[in-house]
Design a protein around this motif. Structure first.
Motif, mmCIF file in Angstrom:
data_model
loop_
_atom_site.group_PDB
_atom_site.id
_atom_site.type_symbol
_atom_site.label_atom_id
_atom_site.label_comp_id
_atom_site.label_asym_id
_atom_site.label_seq_id
_atom_site.Cartn_x
_atom_site.Cartn_y
_atom_site.Cartn_z
ATOM 1 N N ASP A 142 0.855 -1.173 0.000
ATOM 2 C CA ASP A 142 0.000 0.000 0.000
ATOM 3 C C ASP A 142 0.898 1.231 0.000
ATOM 4 O OD1 ASP A 142 -2.338 -1.401 -0.056
ATOM 5 O OD2 ASP A 142 -2.596 -1.445 2.107
ATOM 6 N N ALA A 143 0.258 2.392 0.063
ATOM 7 C CA ALA A 143 1.038 3.619 -0.050
ATOM 8 C C ALA A 143 1.711 4.024 1.252
ATOM 9 C CB ALA A 143 0.135 4.753 -0.537
ATOM 10 N N ASP A 144 1.609 3.199 2.287
ATOM 11 C CA ASP A 144 2.309 3.530 3.534
ATOM 12 C C ASP A 144 3.049 2.338 4.125
ATOM 13 O OD1 ASP A 144 0.169 2.027 4.453
ATOM 14 O OD2 ASP A 144 -0.927 3.764 5.239
ATOM 15 N N THR B 258 11.224 -11.529 3.882
ATOM 16 C CA THR B 258 11.271 -10.073 3.945
ATOM 17 C C THR B 258 10.534 -9.571 5.184
ATOM 18 O OG1 THR B 258 9.290 -9.905 2.563
ATOM 19 C CG2 THR B 258 11.431 -9.727 1.457
ATOM 20 N N ILE B 259 10.906 -8.378 5.631
ATOM 21 C CA ILE B 259 10.281 -7.745 6.791
ATOM 22 C C ILE B 259 9.246 -6.734 6.303
ATOM 23 C CG2 ILE B 259 10.686 -6.324 8.840
ATOM 24 C CD1 ILE B 259 13.525 -7.438 8.911
ATOM 25 N N HIS B 260 8.039 -6.826 6.848
ATOM 26 C CA HIS B 260 6.958 -5.918 6.459
ATOM 27 C C HIS B 260 7.088 -4.642 7.290
ATOM 28 C CE1 HIS B 260 2.426 -5.687 5.205
ATOM 29 N NE2 HIS B 260 3.157 -4.724 4.702
ATOM 30 N N ILE B 261 7.346 -3.523 6.630
ATOM 31 C CA ILE B 261 7.570 -2.239 7.298
ATOM 32 C C ILE B 261 6.366 -1.325 7.081
ATOM 33 C CG2 ILE B 261 9.042 -0.202 7.464
ATOM 34 C CD1 ILE B 261 10.506 -2.663 8.333
ATOM 35 N N ARG B 262 5.901 -0.710 8.161
ATOM 36 C CA ARG B 262 4.825 0.273 8.091
ATOM 37 C C ARG B 262 5.417 1.636 8.452
ATOM 38 N NH1 ARG B 262 1.129 4.346 8.694
ATOM 39 N NH2 ARG B 262 -1.022 3.626 8.671
ATOM 40 N N ARG C 182 17.193 2.785 5.753
ATOM 41 C CA ARG C 182 17.390 2.457 7.174
ATOM 42 C C ARG C 182 16.103 2.753 7.916
ATOM 43 N NH1 ARG C 182 21.187 0.791 10.255
ATOM 44 N NH2 ARG C 182 22.809 1.133 8.669
ATOM 45 N N CYS C 183 15.644 1.768 8.686
ATOM 46 C CA CYS C 183 14.371 1.880 9.398
ATOM 47 C C CYS C 183 14.622 1.886 10.904
ATOM 48 C CB CYS C 183 13.462 0.703 9.039
ATOM 49 S SG CYS C 183 13.250 0.446 7.263
ATOM 50 N N TYR C 184 14.216 2.967 11.558
ATOM 51 C CA TYR C 184 14.342 3.067 13.012
ATOM 52 C C TYR C 184 13.046 2.554 13.641
ATOM 53 C CZ TYR C 184 18.620 5.665 12.306
ATOM 54 O OH TYR C 184 19.899 6.021 11.950
ATOM 55 N N VAL C 185 13.171 1.413 14.299
ATOM 56 C CA VAL C 185 12.006 0.660 14.758
ATOM 57 C C VAL C 185 11.401 1.290 16.014
ATOM 58 C CG1 VAL C 185 11.203 -1.583 15.555
ATOM 59 C CG2 VAL C 185 12.964 -1.446 13.785
ATOM 60 N N HIS C 186 10.063 1.429 16.004
ATOM 61 C CA HIS C 186 9.338 1.915 17.177
ATOM 62 C C HIS C 186 8.591 0.792 17.886
ATOM 63 C CE1 HIS C 186 10.392 5.931 16.032
ATOM 64 N NE2 HIS C 186 9.730 5.859 14.898
ATOM 65 N N GLN D 200 -0.452 -4.914 15.190
ATOM 66 C CA GLN D 200 -1.261 -6.133 15.289
ATOM 67 C C GLN D 200 -1.268 -6.939 14.008
ATOM 68 O OE1 GLN D 200 -2.257 -3.001 15.242
ATOM 69 N NE2 GLN D 200 -4.433 -2.745 14.651
ATOM 70 N N TYR D 201 -0.683 -6.419 12.951
ATOM 71 C CA TYR D 201 -0.637 -7.131 11.675
ATOM 72 C C TYR D 201 0.751 -7.710 11.389
ATOM 73 C CZ TYR D 201 -4.868 -4.321 11.207
ATOM 74 O OH TYR D 201 -6.083 -3.727 11.422
ATOM 75 N N SER D 202 1.549 -7.854 12.430
ATOM 76 C CA SER D 202 2.918 -8.403 12.317
ATOM 77 C C SER D 202 3.787 -7.545 11.401
ATOM 78 C CB SER D 202 2.883 -9.848 11.801
ATOM 79 O OG SER D 202 2.209 -10.681 12.716
ATOM 80 N N ARG D 203 3.561 -6.236 11.453
ATOM 81 C CA ARG D 203 4.405 -5.306 10.719
ATOM 82 C C ARG D 203 5.275 -4.536 11.707
ATOM 83 N NH1 ARG D 203 -0.119 -2.092 7.340
ATOM 84 N NH2 ARG D 203 -0.698 -1.674 9.510
#
Length: 297
Positions: free
Chosen positions: A126-128, A160-164, A201-205, A209-212
């Motif tokens: 999706d777009a986000d 792959t890791i699902h990133i939101r 680079r993703c800084y994780v917060h 609930q969707y395993s993202r």
């Protein structure tokens, strides 16, 4: 009948030997016994010497191993090996999916600081949100040199890791029989062109609930490092995330920057604000269709 003379191990009849022969025979026997005795003594001496040398060798080895310099070198080598192993486990280990991440990444209560994931964007859903192939240490980890990022769908499955994207909400595509939201296609095209095939680079917060993995994502554009969520707000293809459960922004300062970026896009009529009309926000859209099942935020 006397024993044959050819069997010298048996005594012959003294009458058949002369005195000279008897003396010579006795002398030969004595020499034989002496030679055997010397051989036995030499063997015993060699064995004793071997035992002594072995003990001496063990003593020298023990002495060398107990030297301070040897002990210090051993301690340094052991510490180095264990440190490299810990480094590999903590920083160089590749995580294939979001659920494989340790709790120190996704649970704020277990983190001392915000952890980051570096990787290659393989697809945009999706777009986000998007899919990330984790490549720890990037080029320094020999990714793209000796280690390759898979390209076919089969190899990327469950890899792959699902990133939101944290702090933003983009127009929703058609899901579960619901119509697509206005400007959802344009928002998806913008994010795809901005991210796909790029290293981020993703800084994780946290995990949702969707395993993202909810993360603030940065990408290098030329010599500048860009916050992807902030750039999407400035382009007018996203809104600041609204939810009763709250959202992660990486701090109040960054949250305010996001809100300012959205207001600026509205004033300048960028992206989905170009017509200057009040649009239905992604949160309002999801709330409207909540009765049919909650959509992903």
């Amino acid at each position: 009948m006397p024993w044959p003379f050819s069997w010298p191990s048996y005594p012959q009849d003294a009458s058949s030997l002369t005195t000279s022969e008897a003396i010579n025979s006795a002398r030969q026997q004595a020499q034989t016994i002496q030679a055997q005795a010397q051989e036995t003594a030499t063997s015993i001496k060699d064995k004793a010497s071997a035992v002594t040398n072995d003990a001496s060798t063990r003593s020298r080895l023990f002495h060398s191993f107990t030297q301070p310099s040897t002990l210090i070198s051993t301690a340094i080598l052991t510490t180095t090996v264990l440190s490299l192993f810990a480094l590999q486990r903590r920083y160089l280990r590749r995580y294939p999916t979001a659920t494989s991440l340790p709790q120190t990444y996704i649970l704020p209560s277990t983190r001392r600081f915000t952890r980051s994931i570096f990787g290659h964007v393989t697809s945009v859903g999706d777009a986000d949100n998007f899919r990330l192939f984790h490549t720890p240490f990037g080029r320094l980890g020999l990714w793209g040199i000796l280690r390759k990022v898979p390209e076919d769908t089969k190899a990327l499955k469950n890899n792959t890791i699902h990133i939101r994207l944290a702090g933003i909400d983009a127009p929703e595509l058609a899901h579960f029989g619901r119509p697509a939201q206005l400007y959802s296609k344009e928002a998806l095209e913008w994010l795809t062109s901005y991210l796909r095939g790029r290293r981020v680079r993703c800084y994780v917060h946290k995990a949702d609930q969707y395993s993202r993995v909810v993360a603030t994502v940065y990408i290098w554009k030329g010599l500048l490092r860009r916050d992807v969520g902030l750039q999407m707000l400035r382009a007018g293809f996203a809104t600041v995330y609204e939810s009763k459960s709250g959202a992660e922004f990486g701090g109040k300062e960054l949250e305010q920057r996001y809100k300012d970026a959205e207001e600026m896009a509205k004033r300048r009529r960028r992206g989905m604000w170009k017509d200057g009309e009040k649009l239905e926000s992604p949160r309002e859209y999801k709330n409207k269709y909540r009765e049919g099942g909650e959509g992903k935020g």
